[in-house]
Design a protein around this motif. Structure first.
Motif, mmCIF file in Angstrom:
data_model
loop_
_atom_site.group_PDB
_atom_site.id
_atom_site.type_symbol
_atom_site.label_atom_id
_atom_site.label_comp_id
_atom_site.label_asym_id
_atom_site.label_seq_id
_atom_site.Cartn_x
_atom_site.Cartn_y
_atom_site.Cartn_z
ATOM 1 N N LYS A 18 4.183 2.102 -17.071
ATOM 2 C CA LYS A 18 4.231 0.217 -17.012
ATOM 3 C C LYS A 18 4.907 -0.408 -15.777
ATOM 4 N N ILE A 19 4.513 -0.975 -15.063
ATOM 5 C CA ILE A 19 5.052 -1.521 -14.346
ATOM 6 C C ILE A 19 4.993 -2.862 -14.238
ATOM 7 N N ARG A 20 7.265 -3.612 -14.214
ATOM 8 C CA ARG A 20 6.914 -4.759 -13.863
ATOM 9 C C ARG A 20 7.306 -4.986 -13.017
ATOM 10 N N CYS A 21 6.621 -6.231 -12.943
ATOM 11 C CA CYS A 21 7.215 -6.866 -11.127
ATOM 12 C C CYS A 21 7.621 -8.151 -10.936
ATOM 13 N N TYR A 22 8.562 -8.261 -10.255
ATOM 14 C CA TYR A 22 9.610 -9.477 -9.816
ATOM 15 C C TYR A 22 8.958 -9.690 -8.713
ATOM 16 N N LEU A 23 8.251 -10.447 -8.411
ATOM 17 C CA LEU A 23 7.871 -10.566 -7.332
ATOM 18 C C LEU A 23 8.424 -11.818 -6.725
ATOM 19 N N ASP A 24 8.455 -12.866 -5.754
ATOM 20 C CA ASP A 24 8.537 -13.854 -5.301
ATOM 21 C C ASP A 24 7.780 -14.813 -5.948
ATOM 22 N N ARG A 25 7.955 -16.239 -6.433
ATOM 23 C CA ARG A 25 7.191 -17.228 -6.280
ATOM 24 C C ARG A 25 6.606 -17.721 -5.011
ATOM 25 N N ASP A 26 6.250 -17.500 -5.031
ATOM 26 C CA ASP A 26 5.669 -18.131 -3.011
ATOM 27 C C ASP A 26 3.895 -17.340 -3.071
ATOM 28 N N GLU A 27 3.667 -17.787 -1.960
ATOM 29 C CA GLU A 27 1.797 -16.986 -1.637
ATOM 30 C C GLU A 27 2.056 -15.611 -1.311
ATOM 31 N N ALA A 28 2.907 -15.291 -0.535
ATOM 32 C CA ALA A 28 3.026 -13.883 -0.294
ATOM 33 C C ALA A 28 3.621 -12.954 -1.660
ATOM 34 N N GLY A 29 4.123 -13.515 -1.847
ATOM 35 C CA GLY A 29 3.679 -12.482 -3.443
ATOM 36 C C GLY A 29 3.413 -12.815 -4.427
ATOM 37 N N ARG A 30 2.252 -14.101 -4.822
ATOM 38 C CA ARG A 30 1.148 -14.045 -5.317
ATOM 39 C C ARG A 30 0.155 -12.906 -5.071
ATOM 40 N N SER A 86 -2.254 -7.723 -5.183
ATOM 41 C CA SER A 86 -2.760 -6.606 -5.278
ATOM 42 C C SER A 86 -2.534 -5.488 -5.835
ATOM 43 N N LEU A 87 -1.140 -5.629 -6.681
ATOM 44 C CA LEU A 87 -0.862 -4.578 -7.601
ATOM 45 C C LEU A 87 -1.800 -4.288 -9.144
ATOM 46 N N ARG A 88 -2.294 -5.981 -9.015
ATOM 47 C CA ARG A 88 -2.859 -5.597 -9.965
ATOM 48 C C ARG A 88 -4.447 -5.526 -9.976
ATOM 49 N N SER A 89 -4.931 -5.285 -8.798
ATOM 50 C CA SER A 89 -6.123 -5.129 -8.677
ATOM 51 C C SER A 89 -6.235 -3.412 -8.872
ATOM 52 N N ARG A 90 -5.141 -2.931 -8.620
ATOM 53 C CA ARG A 90 -5.207 -1.633 -8.882
ATOM 54 C C ARG A 90 -4.349 -1.027 -9.672
ATOM 55 N N ALA A 105 0.956 -1.577 -0.129
ATOM 56 C CA ALA A 105 0.224 0.315 -0.042
ATOM 57 C C ALA A 105 0.692 1.031 -0.018
ATOM 58 N N ARG A 106 2.426 1.088 1.107
ATOM 59 C CA ARG A 106 2.947 2.721 0.818
ATOM 60 C C ARG A 106 3.205 2.518 -0.852
ATOM 61 N N SER A 107 3.383 1.724 -1.642
ATOM 62 C CA SER A 107 4.156 1.594 -3.057
ATOM 63 C C SER A 107 3.058 2.740 -4.225
ATOM 64 N N TYR A 108 1.813 2.869 -3.619
ATOM 65 C CA TYR A 108 0.843 3.249 -4.597
ATOM 66 C C TYR A 108 1.069 4.919 -4.833
ATOM 67 N N LYS A 109 1.816 5.905 -4.177
ATOM 68 C CA LYS A 109 1.614 7.301 -4.418
ATOM 69 C C LYS A 109 3.284 6.918 -5.621
#
Length: 295
Positions: free
Chosen positions: A237-249, A254-258, A226-230
């Motif tokens: 374009k926003i390219r996500c390189y997040l962890d391939r685990d439940e927390a990353g998904r 959350s980012l995709r819904s916004r 949530a702090r990243s939104y501002k």
């Protein structure tokens, strides 16, 4: 049990009841892999003398009630008390939550000194993670500091609030305040932004030349989405390189819904690995092995 008795329950015993044991001990400190989230480097500490805990990955800590709240995802004091009672299998007395005070404790970082990255031990740690020290030196510093009168040092990566994420071969933590980190390639925002969960993944992308000369945002914890939104609001374009685990998904969703179709999931590039840094380490190891075969 009443409130006072609950507070005296050793947190280590409480965690053991929940099936979690420490991975190492250092004096009166027990270190765990965070029991309510997935992580590779243990960053959850329990001080057995003070009977308090601190999660350096999330920047949270406190007593047994705060810990119960993390397990059940609730700030409701009575719900926390019931969870503790059920876990230790001892009935609790009726109580008034309004009369009970809780406090969250943070580690006391003292005499923090920021300097260029130069200790051999830290450079060796970076190399073990597949990251060239010269690359890390462009974005990171060396922090020397004291905690409880003991001197430590670590690699420091600054965030937007003036705090630092800390890493070394033995430690993972944060000099408060905890927040996201933003790395810009120019004075104004670029067209796109790369998003990473931790700064080791960001440095890995730089080493792999995957950042495409665009800005990068490091969450420093999935709790900071949530702090990243501002900051992300400014990018097309926003390219996500997040962890391939439940927390990353969950963070990705959350980012995709916004941001909808502004989001691109790049985690398929390191399929078979937990995160981008693991992919880099495997790539470096493969290159070394191929070079040895040629020789």
């Amino acid at each position: 049990m009443d409130i006072a008795e609950m507070r005296r329950i050793p947190i280590a015993d409480f965690l053991a009841r929940l099936g979690h044991g420490p991975v190492r001990r250092s004096g009166n400190e027990l270190w765990y892999s965070a029991p309510y989230r997935t992580e590779r480097t243990p960053s959850f500490r329990v001080n057995t003398d003070k009977n308090v805990w601190y999660d350096f990955g999330l920047g949270k800590g406190g007593d047994i009630f705060n810990l119960a709240g993390e397990f059940i995802h609730s700030k409701d004091f009575m719900a926390q008390a019931r969870f503790i009672s059920e876990t230790v299998r001892v009935p609790m007395l009726e109580m008034d939550a309004g009369t009970c005070r809780k406090k969250t404790l943070e580690p006391s970082f003292e005499d923090v000194r920021v300097m260029p990255l130069r200790y051999v031990a830290l450079k060796r740690y970076l190399e073990e993670r597949g990251i060239p020290p010269d690359t890390a030196s462009l974005y990171c510093s060396q922090l020397n500091y004291h905690v409880h009168k003991k001197e430590y040092f670590a690699i420091g990566f600054p965030n937007v609030a003036g705090g630092y994420e800390l890493r070394s071969g033995l430690f993972k933590g944060c000099v408060p305040p905890k927040d996201v980190s933003l790395v810009r390639t120019g004075e104004s925002p670029s067209d796109g932004c790369n998003v990473f969960e931790g700064f080791m993944d960001f440095l890995s992308a730089v080493a792999l030349k995957w950042t495409e000369d665009e800005d990068s945002l490091v969450l420093n914890s999935v709790a900071n989405v949530a702090r990243s939104y501002k900051y992300l609001n400014k990018y097309k374009k926003i390219r996500c390189y997040l962890d391939r685990d439940e927390a990353g998904r969950r963070a990705l969703e959350s980012l995709r819904s916004r941001y909808s179709d502004r989001i691109t999931d790049r985690s398929n590039l390191y399929d078979g690995c937990k995160d981008l840094n693991e992919y880099l380490q495997r790539s470096v190891e493969k290159t070394i092995n191929n070079h040895l075969k040629i020789k």
